[in-house]
Design a protein around this motif. Structure first.
Motif, PDB file in Angstrom:
ATOM      1  N   ARG A 169       6.979   8.417   6.372  1.00  0.00           N
ATOM      2  CA  ARG A 169       7.334   7.782   5.100  1.00  0.00           C
ATOM      3  C   ARG A 169       6.319   6.730   4.663  1.00  0.00           C
ATOM      4  O   ARG A 169       6.676   5.657   4.183  1.00  0.00           O
ATOM      5  N   GLY A 170       5.055   7.010   4.893  1.00  0.00           N
ATOM      6  CA  GLY A 170       3.999   6.137   4.406  1.00  0.00           C
ATOM      7  C   GLY A 170       3.809   4.852   5.189  1.00  0.00           C
ATOM      8  O   GLY A 170       3.192   3.907   4.697  1.00  0.00           O
ATOM      9  N   ARG A 171       4.320   4.786   6.415  1.00  0.00           N
ATOM     10  CA  ARG A 171       4.117   3.580   7.230  1.00  0.00           C
ATOM     11  C   ARG A 171       2.645   3.427   7.582  1.00  0.00           C
ATOM     12  O   ARG A 171       1.891   4.392   7.631  1.00  0.00           O
ATOM     13  N   LYS A 172       2.267   2.213   7.882  1.00  0.00           N
ATOM     14  CA  LYS A 172       0.876   1.941   8.250  1.00  0.00           C
ATOM     15  C   LYS A 172       0.539   2.619   9.573  1.00  0.00           C
ATOM     16  O   LYS A 172       1.393   2.756  10.452  1.00  0.00           O
ATOM     17  N   PRO A 173      -0.719   3.000   9.759  1.00  0.00           N
ATOM     18  CA  PRO A 173      -1.122   3.547  11.061  1.00  0.00           C
ATOM     19  C   PRO A 173      -1.000   2.467  12.140  1.00  0.00           C
ATOM     20  O   PRO A 173      -1.030   1.268  11.861  1.00  0.00           O
ATOM     21  N   MET A 174      -0.881   2.898  13.356  1.00  0.00           N
ATOM     22  CA  MET A 174      -0.717   1.996  14.493  1.00  0.00           C
ATOM     23  C   MET A 174      -1.914   1.049  14.622  1.00  0.00           C
ATOM     24  O   MET A 174      -1.768  -0.095  15.038  1.00  0.00           O
ATOM     25  N   ILE A 175      -3.082   1.501  14.254  1.00  0.00           N
ATOM     26  CA  ILE A 175      -4.313   0.724  14.390  1.00  0.00           C
ATOM     27  C   ILE A 175      -4.284  -0.536  13.526  1.00  0.00           C
ATOM     28  O   ILE A 175      -4.942  -1.532  13.834  1.00  0.00           O
ATOM     29  N   GLU A 176      -3.515  -0.529  12.440  1.00  0.00           N
ATOM     30  CA  GLU A 176      -3.437  -1.703  11.573  1.00  0.00           C
ATOM     31  C   GLU A 176      -2.550  -2.801  12.155  1.00  0.00           C
ATOM     32  O   GLU A 176      -2.696  -3.964  11.808  1.00  0.00           O
ATOM     33  N   ASN A 177      -1.638  -2.433  13.028  1.00  0.00           N
ATOM     34  CA  ASN A 177      -0.734  -3.413  13.628  1.00  0.00           C
ATOM     35  C   ASN A 177      -1.154  -3.841  15.033  1.00  0.00           C
ATOM     36  O   ASN A 177      -0.851  -4.942  15.458  1.00  0.00           O
TER      37      ASN A 177
END
Length: 109
Positions: free
Chosen positions: A55-63
């Motif tokens: 559902r358009g969540r940010k990729p893991m790399i951004e968090n």
């Protein structure tokens, strides 16, 4: 000349034997498949942190930092893969035991 029952028994025994040999072959090839699957999972673990979530969540790399994300995904994949591998192996071994019992019971009749 054989009676019809014995012909059916022979066909059934041949079918059981064929299925048992096919299951044994699958069990023997399981470690070879594991190598290919581990290579695929390694590639997925490397690229997974860059993929966006549902559902358009940010990729893991951004968090997370890449190293932390990679360790998390690798542990998760390894855990799931080990469970799946041993489950498949156990399932094949059980099927071989069932077929041996079936063959024995048919021959005993």
């Amino acid at each position: 000349m054989m009676n019809p029952k014995s012909l059916d028994e022979i066909k059934t025994i041949e079918e059981v034997t064929l299925e048992m040999s096919e299951t044994k072959r699958k069990l023997k090839e399981l470690p070879k498949r594991a190598i290919k699957e581990i290579i695929i999972l390694t590639f997925l673990a490397i690229t997974f942190p860059f993929l966006p979530g549902r559902r358009g969540r940010k990729p893991m790399i951004e968090n997370w930092e890449y190293g932390n994300a990679l360790v998390f995904v690798s542990i998760l994949f390894a855990f799931v893969y080990l469970i799946s591998y041993f489950w498949r192996k156990d399932k094949l071994e059980k099927r071989i035991r069932e077929l041996k019992l079936k063959e024995y019971l048919i021959q005993k009749q």
